[in-house]
Design a protein around this motif. Structure first.
Motif, short mmCIF file in Angstrom:
data_model
loop_
_atom_site.label_atom_id
_atom_site.label_comp_id
_atom_site.label_asym_id
_atom_site.label_seq_id
_atom_site.Cartn_x
_atom_site.Cartn_y
_atom_site.Cartn_z
N LYS A 29 22.42 -26.54 4.13
CA LYS A 29 22.22 -27.21 2.85
C LYS A 29 20.82 -27.06 2.27
O LYS A 29 20.58 -27.48 1.14
CB LYS A 29 22.55 -28.70 3.00
CG LYS A 29 24.04 -28.95 3.25
CD LYS A 29 24.35 -30.43 3.28
CE LYS A 29 25.84 -30.67 3.46
NZ LYS A 29 26.17 -32.12 3.50
N GLY A 30 19.89 -26.49 3.02
CA GLY A 30 18.54 -26.33 2.48
C GLY A 30 17.61 -25.78 3.53
O GLY A 30 17.94 -25.74 4.72
N PRO A 138 11.08 -30.68 -3.12
CA PRO A 138 9.69 -31.09 -3.34
C PRO A 138 8.70 -30.26 -2.53
O PRO A 138 9.09 -29.54 -1.61
CB PRO A 138 9.69 -32.55 -2.86
CG PRO A 138 10.75 -32.60 -1.82
CD PRO A 138 11.81 -31.64 -2.26
N ILE A 139 7.43 -30.37 -2.91
CA ILE A 139 6.34 -29.75 -2.18
C ILE A 139 5.51 -30.87 -1.55
O ILE A 139 4.91 -31.67 -2.25
CB ILE A 139 5.47 -28.88 -3.10
CG1 ILE A 139 6.30 -27.71 -3.66
CG2 ILE A 139 4.24 -28.37 -2.35
CD1 ILE A 139 5.56 -26.87 -4.68
N LYS A 159 15.68 -36.51 2.23
CA LYS A 159 16.14 -37.65 1.44
C LYS A 159 16.07 -37.34 -0.05
O LYS A 159 16.97 -37.73 -0.81
CB LYS A 159 15.28 -38.88 1.76
CG LYS A 159 15.77 -40.15 1.08
CD LYS A 159 15.00 -41.37 1.57
CE LYS A 159 15.54 -42.64 0.94
NZ LYS A 159 14.83 -43.85 1.44
N THR A 160 15.03 -36.64 -0.48
CA THR A 160 14.92 -36.24 -1.89
C THR A 160 16.09 -35.39 -2.32
O THR A 160 16.59 -35.49 -3.44
CB THR A 160 13.60 -35.48 -2.11
OG1 THR A 160 12.49 -36.32 -1.76
CG2 THR A 160 13.45 -35.05 -3.57
N GLY A 172 18.18 -34.51 8.71
CA GLY A 172 17.89 -33.08 8.72
C GLY A 172 18.85 -32.21 9.49
O GLY A 172 18.57 -31.04 9.72
N GLU A 173 20.01 -32.72 9.88
CA GLU A 173 20.88 -31.98 10.77
C GLU A 173 21.52 -30.76 10.14
O GLU A 173 21.99 -29.87 10.85
CB GLU A 173 21.96 -32.90 11.34
CG GLU A 173 21.40 -33.96 12.28
CD GLU A 173 22.50 -34.79 12.92
OE1 GLU A 173 23.67 -34.63 12.51
OE2 GLU A 173 22.19 -35.60 13.79
N GLU A 174 21.58 -30.69 8.82
CA GLU A 174 22.20 -29.54 8.19
C GLU A 174 21.18 -28.71 7.40
O GLU A 174 21.51 -28.06 6.42
CB GLU A 174 23.37 -29.99 7.31
CG GLU A 174 24.50 -30.60 8.15
CD GLU A 174 25.71 -31.02 7.34
OE1 GLU A 174 25.56 -31.27 6.14
OE2 GLU A 174 26.80 -31.10 7.92
#
Length: 247
Positions: A29-30, A138-139, A159-160, A172-174
């Motif tokens: 997802k990211g 985000p940065i 979360k963002t 953060g699992e994905e």
């Protein structure tokens, strides 16, 4: 002490169109990137210059030292290390494979974030010089407290992006990123080669665009998704970064 790891590796489904996800792996997802040693070629000489400017030894963490000072002295110390970074940023070189990987990730509509111990000026310089038009959001820079290697910045990014657990905290699992149970990829160089066999390194690549084929076929790490709550800071040394806690 690290908690025992299971033997089931972290997996993500293949991103290549038409490839069947036979393993039932979750969708990626990211992805989150560090800056020095990851998006740009490592500039390790900066750390010695910073410590010289601050009159501290290698055993002392640069940011911890600055934040331990009274407010006025802290700001003066931070400005000293910003000056080192400003001088170094004009010598930034793009990491090999940088643009092809970012172009690929955007073609897959994967969100990209940054979590770094740099301050914003060198980060913006790198993006404008080598990645104009590419979106990172985000940065998270060192202004975020606590900074890396704490996983809090990574969880904030999750979360963002809307990836949260039942407790409302970032999940953060994905994601491929540093810490918080996410998969870790080490961009190896002569300074961090010792981390290639570290128990918290899922995969090792020598240039960024090697990750394209890995994601196309389906990411398969070499360690398990386990209960690693006590070990988050150890994992925060590794995702697509230089593997050093100094930056």
């Amino acid at each position: 002490m690290t908690t025992p790891l299971l033997k089931e590796p972290r997996r993500f489904a293949p991103l290549k169109e038409g490839v069947v996800n036979t393993s039932g792996a979750p969708k990626l997802k990211g992805i989150v990137f560090d800056v020095d040693g990851t998006l740009c070629v490592q500039q390790n000489y900066m750390f010695g210059q910073m410590r010289s400017a601050l009159n501290i030894t290698k055993a002392t963490d640069i940011l911890d030292h600055c934040h331990s000072l009274p407010p006025a002295e802290c700001e003066e110390a931070l400005e000293k290390i910003r000056n080192v970074e400003r001088e170094a940023m004009v010598l930034q070189e793009a990491q090999p494979g940088l643009v092809p990987l970012m172009t690929y990730l955007e073609s897959k509509n994967l969100p990209k974030g940054i979590c770094t111990r740099n301050f914003e000026t060198p980060v913006n310089h790198l993006l404008s010089k080598f990645l104009e038009g590419k979106t990172f959001s985000p940065i998270v820079t060192r202004d975020f407290r606590p900074p890396k290697p704490s996983p809090e910045g990574i969880l904030f990014i999750a979360k963002t992006w809307g990836f949260v657990g039942d407790d409302g905290k970032g999940l953060g699992e994905e994601l491929i990123m540093v810490g918080a149970g996410a998969a870790t990829v080490l961009l190896v160089n002569e300074m961090n080669a010792h981390l290639a066999t570290h128990e918290h390194t899922d995969l090792v690549i020598s240039r960024l665009d090697e990750l394209i084929e890995i994601l196309e076929k389906g990411f398969v790490g070499r360690i398990a998704r386990g209960d690693e709550d006590d070990d988050l800071k150890g994992r925060a040394e590794g995702v697509l970064r230089d593997g050093k806690g100094e930056e």
